[in-house]
Design a protein around this motif. Structure first.
Motif, PDB file in Angstrom:
ATOM      1  N   LYS A  32       3.897   8.558  72.298  1.00 52.05           N
ATOM      2  CA  LYS A  32       3.769  10.161  71.262  1.00 52.05           C
ATOM      3  C   LYS A  32       3.107   9.640  71.185  1.00 52.05           C
ATOM      4  N   THR A  33       2.791   8.933  70.294  1.00 46.87           N
ATOM      5  CA  THR A  33       1.501   8.983  68.954  1.00 46.87           C
ATOM      6  C   THR A  33       0.627   7.902  69.538  1.00 46.87           C
ATOM      7  N   VAL A  34      -0.680   7.512  68.903  1.00 46.19           N
ATOM      8  CA  VAL A  34      -1.888   7.435  69.016  1.00 46.19           C
ATOM      9  C   VAL A  34      -1.851   6.156  67.581  1.00 46.19           C
ATOM     10  N   ALA A  35      -2.811   5.517  67.984  1.00 44.55           N
ATOM     11  CA  ALA A  35      -2.927   4.234  66.991  1.00 44.55           C
ATOM     12  C   ALA A  35      -3.998   5.413  65.855  1.00 44.55           C
ATOM     13  N   ALA A  36      -3.905   5.509  64.959  1.00 45.09           N
ATOM     14  CA  ALA A  36      -5.325   6.646  64.235  1.00 45.09           C
ATOM     15  C   ALA A  36      -4.756   6.407  63.141  1.00 45.09           C
ATOM     16  N   LYS A  66       1.619   8.753  44.074  1.00 49.20           N
ATOM     17  CA  LYS A  66       0.765   8.399  42.681  1.00 49.20           C
ATOM     18  C   LYS A  66      -0.046   7.127  43.018  1.00 49.20           C
ATOM     19  N   LYS A  67      -0.711   7.181  44.094  1.00 44.86           N
ATOM     20  CA  LYS A  67      -1.668   6.568  44.469  1.00 44.86           C
ATOM     21  C   LYS A  67      -1.968   6.974  46.214  1.00 44.86           C
ATOM     22  N   PRO A  68      -3.814   6.384  47.275  1.00 48.83           N
ATOM     23  CA  PRO A  68      -3.814   6.365  48.125  1.00 48.83           C
ATOM     24  C   PRO A  68      -3.313   5.973  49.039  1.00 48.83           C
ATOM     25  N   VAL A  69      -3.100   7.023  49.739  1.00 46.52           N
ATOM     26  CA  VAL A  69      -2.151   6.785  51.133  1.00 46.52           C
ATOM     27  C   VAL A  69      -3.093   6.883  52.605  1.00 46.52           C
ATOM     28  N   ILE A  70      -2.355   5.907  53.336  1.00 38.65           N
ATOM     29  CA  ILE A  70      -3.278   5.696  54.156  1.00 38.65           C
ATOM     30  C   ILE A  70      -2.098   5.850  55.909  1.00 38.65           C
ATOM     31  N   LEU A  71      -2.392   7.420  56.481  1.00 39.35           N
ATOM     32  CA  LEU A  71      -1.358   7.615  57.108  1.00 39.35           C
ATOM     33  C   LEU A  71      -1.761   7.297  58.510  1.00 39.35           C
ATOM     34  N   THR A  72      -0.294   6.446  59.164  1.00 40.65           N
ATOM     35  CA  THR A  72      -0.793   5.899  60.771  1.00 40.65           C
ATOM     36  C   THR A  72       0.391   6.265  61.652  1.00 40.65           C
ATOM     37  N   ASP A  73      -0.765   6.298  63.101  1.00 39.43           N
ATOM     38  CA  ASP A  73       0.392   6.746  64.080  1.00 39.43           C
ATOM     39  C   ASP A  73       0.718   8.105  64.617  1.00 39.43           C
ATOM     40  N   TYR A  74       0.180   8.913  64.631  1.00 45.54           N
ATOM     41  CA  TYR A  74       0.378  10.783  64.792  1.00 45.54           C
ATOM     42  C   TYR A  74       0.416  10.553  66.104  1.00 45.54           C
ATOM     43  N   PRO A  75       1.214  11.927  65.639  1.00 49.12           N
ATOM     44  CA  PRO A  75       1.642  12.660  67.701  1.00 49.12           C
ATOM     45  C   PRO A  75      -0.062  12.733  68.507  1.00 49.12           C
ATOM     46  N   LYS A  76      -0.174  12.275  69.704  1.00 48.83           N
ATOM     47  CA  LYS A  76      -1.294  12.041  70.248  1.00 48.83           C
ATOM     48  C   LYS A  76      -1.895  13.512  70.449  1.00 48.83           C
ATOM     49  N   GLU A  77      -0.484  14.170  70.971  1.00 49.66           N
ATOM     50  CA  GLU A  77      -1.091  15.963  71.018  1.00 49.66           C
ATOM     51  C   GLU A  77      -2.517  16.459  70.220  1.00 49.66           C
ATOM     52  N   ILE A  78      -1.849  15.778  68.884  1.00 49.88           N
ATOM     53  CA  ILE A  78      -2.979  16.428  67.769  1.00 49.88           C
ATOM     54  C   ILE A  78      -4.453  16.051  67.300  1.00 49.88           C
ATOM     55  N   LYS A  79      -4.090  14.758  68.289  1.00 54.85           N
ATOM     56  CA  LYS A  79      -5.667  14.138  67.695  1.00 54.85           C
ATOM     57  C   LYS A  79      -6.746  13.417  69.046  1.00 54.85           C
ATOM     58  N   ALA A  80      -7.686  13.299  69.115  1.00 56.18           N
ATOM     59  CA  ALA A  80      -8.897  13.201  70.095  1.00 56.18           C
ATOM     60  C   ALA A  80      -7.861  12.085  71.553  1.00 56.18           C
ATOM     61  N   LEU A 126       1.923   3.987  55.483  1.00 58.85           N
ATOM     62  CA  LEU A 126       3.649   4.681  56.177  1.00 58.85           C
ATOM     63  C   LEU A 126       2.625   5.438  57.370  1.00 58.85           C
ATOM     64  N   THR A 127       3.654   5.619  58.334  1.00 59.00           N
ATOM     65  CA  THR A 127       3.339   6.560  59.370  1.00 59.00           C
ATOM     66  C   THR A 127       3.465   7.994  59.368  1.00 59.00           C
ATOM     67  N   TYR A 128       2.769   8.525  59.841  1.00 57.70           N
ATOM     68  CA  TYR A 128       2.986  10.198  60.046  1.00 57.70           C
ATOM     69  C   TYR A 128       4.526  10.232  60.698  1.00 57.70           C
ATOM     70  N   THR A 129       5.537  10.182  60.778  1.00 54.26           N
ATOM     71  CA  THR A 129       7.022  10.258  61.087  1.00 54.26           C
ATOM     72  C   THR A 129       7.232   9.991  59.688  1.00 54.26           C
ATOM     73  N   GLU A 130       6.903   9.467  58.950  1.00 56.80           N
ATOM     74  CA  GLU A 130       7.789   8.623  57.566  1.00 56.80           C
ATOM     75  C   GLU A 130       6.928   9.734  56.928  1.00 56.80           C
ATOM     76  N   ALA A 131       5.717  10.211  56.831  1.00 58.89           N
ATOM     77  CA  ALA A 131       5.121  11.324  55.894  1.00 58.89           C
ATOM     78  C   ALA A 131       6.140  12.402  56.043  1.00 58.89           C
ATOM     79  N   ILE A 132       6.614  12.900  57.863  1.00 56.78           N
ATOM     80  CA  ILE A 132       6.804  14.095  57.629  1.00 56.78           C
ATOM     81  C   ILE A 132       8.558  14.187  57.126  1.00 56.78           C
ATOM     82  N   GLY A 133       8.512  13.207  57.191  1.00 54.05           N
ATOM     83  CA  GLY A 133      10.034  13.072  56.546  1.00 54.05           C
ATOM     84  C   GLY A 133      10.450  12.836  55.010  1.00 54.05           C
ATOM     85  N   ILE A 134       9.145  12.470  54.786  1.00 56.62           N
ATOM     86  CA  ILE A 134       8.895  12.431  53.282  1.00 56.62           C
ATOM     87  C   ILE A 134       8.851  14.115  52.518  1.00 56.62           C
TER      88      ILE A 134
END
Length: 483
Positions: A392-396, A368-382, A323-331
């Motif tokens: 706004k986001t990067v392919a992280a 209740k399973k391992p998670v891959i988070l994607t598409d983080y805000p570019k301001e908090i990534k390298a 799921l994306t970072y945006t979806e995770a923030i919503g949850i």
């Protein structure tokens, strides 16, 4: 003395040696004696199991038996016979004992009793003789072997990237400096700054924090490569999750996009963990019981819902949730946990950097399973992560595991020269010093991706240990560089 003719204790549990005369060598774990017989539990490091030696005081020199105290190293010749006691099918009846190394019975610090992990860190030069650390480092070896086997079998090439470098891949500035200058009287420029032109490399250098940037250069010619080596970070942190010297696994792949990167990372993690499950059964069963005992000392709300072996099976048998970072923030924002302020860091706005408690909530409570988070805000990534079309986001991607949170971080790399230079300028990363990195975008650029896995974090997860200092042989932390 033909040492190479000895039999390893592990072989006695896997091969039928009954009736054979053999030579064992190892260290005494325990000894119990009466006037008729002595029983010695011997361990040689090849397995967590001890092997029982039966010695008749009437046939073995009494003075020799007195020296066979806990910690002493022995060479024992004898015959393998069927065991009369429970716990093992055979034992060794000694015909000859030689003391290779005595251990002062009163001073030897590893007496047969339970020792705290804090105490064992103080005697790290001896702690591998304990059951716990023997198990941890056999598992560590198996995982390291599995890493190389996985990538080799997939056609990747192993690249040794430099330990001394002039770049700081993350731009964090927490590096160890490398110099041959006289620290008491360094050469100075007119403005009072150190004149590194007179240093060994004629420029400021440091120990590497990552092999990624050099790994990218190799991938641009070899296609698919991986690095696996020591990295260093001078972060003055004394937590159970930080080391100043640690090992990183960093594959870099030409012609991979973000989804390819996620697929490889998931497959890789499942492979190496499954390898440990298949090849370290005795050690993992011991560590599983040890972890269960540790859980009983924790507060009820801090206990894990799964045992160690359950967690490992949980990872290898479940498809990772993506799921994306945006979806995770919503949850997270809408969770009862957040609304009732049970998080130490309450989630309020998009753009915040997720904490371990948030990552574990997603893995352990929500999906209740391992998670891959994607598409983080570019301001908090390298700076090197590929910018998405939304601006706004990067392919992280980060991969999150139960009990530990983030275990892998990676991204599709920014292959577009204009986008990369623009981002570097925004983050005040000097493009003129990184000319070699930018050249890979000037000459034959291609979409490519990669990820980093802190090896100690992987070992921590697989062994169930609670402190990262206990999964590396000689930990380097603030104020500690002994052994």
């Amino acid at each position: 003395m033909a040492f190479n003719k000895r039999v390893k204790i592990q072989e006695l549990f896997t091969q039928n040696q009954e009736g054979k005369e053999i030579v064992l060598m190892g260290w005494v774990r325990t000894k119990r004696s009466n006037k008729n017989v002595s029983f010695i539990a011997l361990n040689d490091g090849s397995t967590i199991k001890n092997y029982q030696i039966v010695a008749d005081p009437n046939k073995i020199d009494e003075e020799l038996l007195k020296k066979a105290t806990t910690g002493a190293c022995l060479k024992i010749t004898g015959t393998v016979v069927a065991s009369q006691g429970a716990g093992q099918s055979t034992e060794l009846v000694a015909s000859q004992i030689e003391v290779l190394g005595e251990a002062d019975a009163e001073k030897y610090p590893l007496q047969p009793k339970k020792h705290s992990l804090e105490f064992l860190r103080e005697i790290a030069h001896l702690r591998m003789r304990t059951n716990t650390f023997g198990a941890v480092f056999r598992v560590r070896h198996a995982l390291a072997f599995a890493v190389h086997k996985y990538f080799n079998d997939k056609g990747f090439f192993y690249i040794h990237t430099p330990i001394i470098t002039a770049s700081d891949a993350e731009g964090a500035g927490e590096t160890f400096k490398v110099t041959t200058l006289d620290l008491k009287n360094p050469p100075l420029n007119e403005d009072g700054s150190i004149n590194y032109k007179e240093d060994f490399f004629e420029r400021e250098t440091n120990l590497t924090v990552s092999g990624q940037l050099e790994g990218e250069l190799a991938a641009m010619g070899l296609g698919e490569i991986y690095t696996f080596g020591p990295t260093f970070r001078a972060e003055n942190s004394n937590t159970a999750r930080h080391l100043a010297e640690f090992w990183m696994i960093e594959p870099e792949m030409a012609f991979y996009d973000a989804e390819d990167n996620q697929n490889l990372a998931e497959d890789f993690l499942k492979y190496v963990i499954n390898y440990a499950l298949e090849n370290c059964q005795d050690d993992l069963e011991f560590l599983d019981k040890r972890a269960a005992e540790e859980e009983t000392s924790k507060k009820a709300d801090q206990r894990s819902e799964m045992g160690l072996l359950e967690r490992l099976q949980f990872v290898v048998t479940n498809e990772f949730q993506r799921l994306t970072y945006t979806e995770a923030i919503g949850i997270l924002k809408n969770s009862n946990h957040n609304k009732k302020k049970k998080f130490q860091y309450v989630v309020e706005d998009w753009g915040v950097d997720l904490q371990s408690e948030h990552e574990r909530y997603l893995v352990e409570k929500h999906f209740k399973k391992p998670v891959i988070l994607t598409d983080y805000p570019k301001e908090i990534k390298a700076f090197y992560m590929r910018q998405n079309d939304d601006g706004k986001t990067v392919a992280a991607m980060d991969i999150l595991f139960p009990g530990i949170g983030e275990i892998v971080g990676g991204s599709q790399r920014e292959e577009r020269l204009d986008k990369l230079t623009q981002r570097m300028e925004e983050m005040h990363i000097p493009t003129e010093e990184m000319w070699w990195y930018l050249d890979t975008r000037r000459f034959g650029a291609t979409p490519h991706a990669g990820f980093g896995l802190g090896f100690e974090r992987l070992v921590l997860f697989v062994t169930g240990m609670g402190n990262i200092r206990d999964v590396i042989a000689f930990p380097r932390t603030p104020g500690h560089a002994e052994f």
